[in-house]
Design a protein around this motif. Sequence first.
Motif, PDB file in Angstrom:
ATOM      1  N   GLU A  93      18.982 116.425 -25.099  1.00 41.20           N
ATOM      2  CA  GLU A  93      19.599 116.030 -26.368  1.00 41.20           C
ATOM      3  C   GLU A  93      20.333 117.201 -27.016  1.00 41.20           C
ATOM      4  N   VAL A  94      19.709 118.377 -26.997  1.00 42.37           N
ATOM      5  CA  VAL A  94      20.341 119.552 -27.608  1.00 42.37           C
ATOM      6  C   VAL A  94      21.598 119.955 -26.849  1.00 42.37           C
ATOM      7  N   MET A  95      21.504 119.977 -25.522  1.00 43.13           N
ATOM      8  CA  MET A  95      22.653 120.384 -24.714  1.00 43.13           C
ATOM      9  C   MET A  95      23.830 119.420 -24.874  1.00 43.13           C
ATOM     10  N   LEU A  96      23.543 118.104 -24.903  1.00 42.29           N
ATOM     11  CA  LEU A  96      24.608 117.117 -25.091  1.00 42.29           C
ATOM     12  C   LEU A  96      25.264 117.273 -26.460  1.00 42.29           C
ATOM     13  N   GLY A  97      24.435 117.566 -27.472  1.00 43.56           N
ATOM     14  CA  GLY A  97      24.990 117.771 -28.801  1.00 43.56           C
ATOM     15  C   GLY A  97      25.929 118.975 -28.842  1.00 43.56           C
ATOM     16  N   PRO A 125      33.247 111.646 -20.894  1.00 40.34           N
ATOM     17  CA  PRO A 125      32.272 112.387 -21.702  1.00 40.34           C
ATOM     18  C   PRO A 125      31.512 113.425 -20.879  1.00 40.34           C
ATOM     19  N   PRO A 126      31.042 114.491 -21.512  1.00 39.16           N
ATOM     20  CA  PRO A 126      30.222 115.487 -20.806  1.00 39.16           C
ATOM     21  C   PRO A 126      28.892 114.894 -20.379  1.00 39.16           C
ATOM     22  N   ALA A 127      28.245 115.541 -19.409  1.00 36.46           N
ATOM     23  CA  ALA A 127      26.984 115.039 -18.873  1.00 36.46           C
ATOM     24  C   ALA A 127      26.035 116.200 -18.625  1.00 36.46           C
ATOM     25  N   ILE A 128      24.748 115.854 -18.498  1.00 38.68           N
ATOM     26  CA  ILE A 128      23.693 116.838 -18.230  1.00 38.68           C
ATOM     27  C   ILE A 128      22.974 116.440 -16.954  1.00 38.68           C
ATOM     28  N   ALA A 129      22.724 117.402 -16.083  1.00 38.34           N
ATOM     29  CA  ALA A 129      21.976 117.136 -14.854  1.00 38.34           C
ATOM     30  C   ALA A 129      20.882 118.189 -14.711  1.00 38.34           C
ATOM     31  N   PHE A 130      19.644 117.728 -14.504  1.00 37.01           N
ATOM     32  CA  PHE A 130      18.519 118.640 -14.287  1.00 37.01           C
ATOM     33  C   PHE A 130      18.462 118.999 -12.802  1.00 37.01           C
ATOM     34  N   LYS A 131      18.562 120.295 -12.518  1.00 34.64           N
ATOM     35  CA  LYS A 131      18.581 120.760 -11.136  1.00 34.64           C
ATOM     36  C   LYS A 131      17.201 121.171 -10.636  1.00 34.64           C
ATOM     37  N   ALA A 132      16.381 121.764 -11.515  1.00 31.58           N
ATOM     38  CA  ALA A 132      15.043 122.208 -11.096  1.00 31.58           C
ATOM     39  C   ALA A 132      14.179 122.423 -12.335  1.00 31.58           C
ATOM     40  N   ILE A 133      12.889 122.144 -12.187  1.00 24.57           N
ATOM     41  CA  ILE A 133      11.928 122.362 -13.272  1.00 24.57           C
ATOM     42  C   ILE A 133      10.671 122.988 -12.670  1.00 24.57           C
ATOM     43  N   LEU A 151      27.662 120.212 -26.290  1.00 25.18           N
ATOM     44  CA  LEU A 151      28.881 119.892 -25.548  1.00 25.18           C
ATOM     45  C   LEU A 151      29.802 118.983 -26.352  1.00 25.18           C
ATOM     46  N   GLN A 152      29.230 117.998 -27.018  1.00 30.03           N
ATOM     47  CA  GLN A 152      30.044 117.045 -27.772  1.00 30.03           C
ATOM     48  C   GLN A 152      30.696 117.672 -28.989  1.00 30.03           C
ATOM     49  N   ASN A 153      30.122 118.735 -29.501  1.00 31.83           N
ATOM     50  CA  ASN A 153      30.684 119.387 -30.685  1.00 31.83           C
ATOM     51  C   ASN A 153      31.645 120.531 -30.334  1.00 31.83           C
ATOM     52  N   CYS A 154      31.765 120.821 -29.061  1.00 35.34           N
ATOM     53  CA  CYS A 154      32.673 121.901 -28.652  1.00 35.34           C
ATOM     54  C   CYS A 154      34.108 121.386 -28.638  1.00 35.34           C
ATOM     55  N   GLU A 155      35.007 122.092 -29.330  1.00 35.85           N
ATOM     56  CA  GLU A 155      36.385 121.641 -29.442  1.00 35.85           C
ATOM     57  C   GLU A 155      37.169 121.784 -28.139  1.00 35.85           C
ATOM     58  N   ARG A 156      36.774 122.688 -27.260  1.00 37.16           N
ATOM     59  CA  ARG A 156      37.520 122.906 -26.026  1.00 37.16           C
ATOM     60  C   ARG A 156      37.217 121.872 -24.951  1.00 37.16           C
ATOM     61  N   ILE A 157      36.181 121.097 -25.138  1.00 40.22           N
ATOM     62  CA  ILE A 157      35.753 120.143 -24.129  1.00 40.22           C
ATOM     63  C   ILE A 157      36.418 118.796 -24.375  1.00 40.22           C
ATOM     64  N   VAL A 158      36.948 118.199 -23.297  1.00 37.25           N
ATOM     65  CA  VAL A 158      37.570 116.878 -23.383  1.00 37.25           C
ATOM     66  C   VAL A 158      36.481 115.831 -23.566  1.00 37.25           C
ATOM     67  N   LYS A 159      36.686 114.927 -24.503  1.00 39.79           N
ATOM     68  CA  LYS A 159      35.656 113.932 -24.821  1.00 39.79           C
ATOM     69  C   LYS A 159      35.671 112.746 -23.866  1.00 39.79           C
ATOM     70  N   ILE A 160      36.810 112.491 -23.209  1.00 41.64           N
ATOM     71  CA  ILE A 160      36.914 111.400 -22.244  1.00 41.64           C
ATOM     72  C   ILE A 160      37.475 111.971 -20.948  1.00 41.64           C
ATOM     73  N   VAL A 202      19.337 123.578 -15.922  1.00 36.96           N
ATOM     74  CA  VAL A 202      20.173 122.461 -16.351  1.00 36.96           C
ATOM     75  C   VAL A 202      21.622 122.761 -15.975  1.00 36.96           C
ATOM     76  N   GLU A 203      22.299 121.755 -15.458  1.00 34.18           N
ATOM     77  CA  GLU A 203      23.729 121.900 -15.134  1.00 34.18           C
ATOM     78  C   GLU A 203      24.545 121.117 -16.158  1.00 34.18           C
ATOM     79  N   LEU A 204      25.395 121.832 -16.892  1.00 31.92           N
ATOM     80  CA  LEU A 204      26.264 121.200 -17.872  1.00 31.92           C
ATOM     81  C   LEU A 204      27.568 120.816 -17.178  1.00 31.92           C
ATOM     82  N   GLN A 205      27.914 119.557 -17.226  1.00 32.78           N
ATOM     83  CA  GLN A 205      29.105 119.056 -16.558  1.00 32.78           C
ATOM     84  C   GLN A 205      30.078 118.511 -17.602  1.00 32.78           C
TER      85      GLN A 205
END
Length: 300
Positions: free
Chosen positions: A245-249, A262-270, A251-260, A277-280
Motif C-alpha cells: 500500500e505504501v509503495m503504490l501510494g 498504472p504502476p504495479a508492485i511485485a514481491f520477489k522474495a521474503i 508511485l501514484q503520487n510521483c509526477e514523473r511516472i505515467v499513470k496509464i 519488492v520490485e516497483l514496476q
Amino acid sequence: MFGEDHFLPLVLINILGIAGILVWHIQGRSRPTGRLIVQILFFATMSLVLGLGRISPYRLDQAELQGAGILIAKSARILWWTHLAWTIIGFVHIYVGLNRRPREAHLLQDLVVAVVYLGVALSIIGFVFGAPIGPLVATSGVVAVIIGLALQNTLADLFSGIALTLGRAYVIGDWIRLNDGTEGRVAETNWRSTNLLTSAHNAVVVPNSVLAKQGVTNLSRPDETHWIAFAVHIAATHAPCVVEEVMLGILQNCERIVKIPPPAIAFKAIDAMAIEVELQFWVASPASRAFPSEDRTQTE
C-alpha cells in the motif's frame, strides 16, 4: 580579336556573372531564399545569352583564341560553370528543405556539394583550359590513395557517418543507448562524430566509426514511453500488505511516472531479514529516469 557575334554575348556573360556574385554576397546568409533566387535567375540568363549567341560552354572557337579576346572567352565560361555549380547546389538545398530533415541530411548534402565542385573544377580544366583530364585524374587517384592511408581513422568516421545517416538508425532528438552503456539524446551529427546529451546534461562525443561497430538501441522508437523495474529491499518489520500500500501510494503520487498504464508492485522474495519488492512503472521518456544505475534493476 573575334567578331561582335561572340564578343558582345561573352562580355554580357562576364557582366552577368560578376553581378550575380555581388548580388549573392549582398543578400547575406540571413536570406537563403533570396540567394537561391539570385543563383537561378543569373544562371538562367547567362545560359540564355549563350544559347542566343550560339556559344558552346564546352569548347573555345578558333576565332576566340586570338588576341586579348581569349581572356574574355575563358572568364565567361568559368563564370558560367561556377554559376552552374551554385545552381545545382541550390536545388540540393531545396530538396533537403522540402524533406524537412536538413540536419539529418547534412552529411549527404556536404558530400553532394563536394562532388559538384569537383566535377565543375575538372570541367573548367578540361573544357576551358584544354588540359588533359585523364592524367590529372590518374595522378589525383594516386594522391587520394596516399591520403586515404594516412587518414584511415578519419575516413572510417566519415563513411560510418554516411552509413548511419542512410540507415536512419536514429535522427536528431532520439534517445539512444550503446552496448557499452553510454546513452543520451542525439544533439548533433557531423562528418566525424555524433554528440549525445546525457541525462546529467553532459555532452558525450562518440566517433562515428565506434558508433557503427557497436549495437545501438533506439529508446525513442516507437515512442519514448519507458518501462522500469526497480528493486527495493525493505526491513521485514511490516506486513507485506502495508508495504504494498505504501509503495503504490508513492508511485501514484510521483509526477514523473505515467499513470496509464498504472504502476504495479511485485514481491520477489521474503525472509526474516528483508522483503524484496520490485516497483514496476512507466515514465514519459528515458530522460525521466533519475536513479543511480548501481541501485536498480531495469528492463526496457
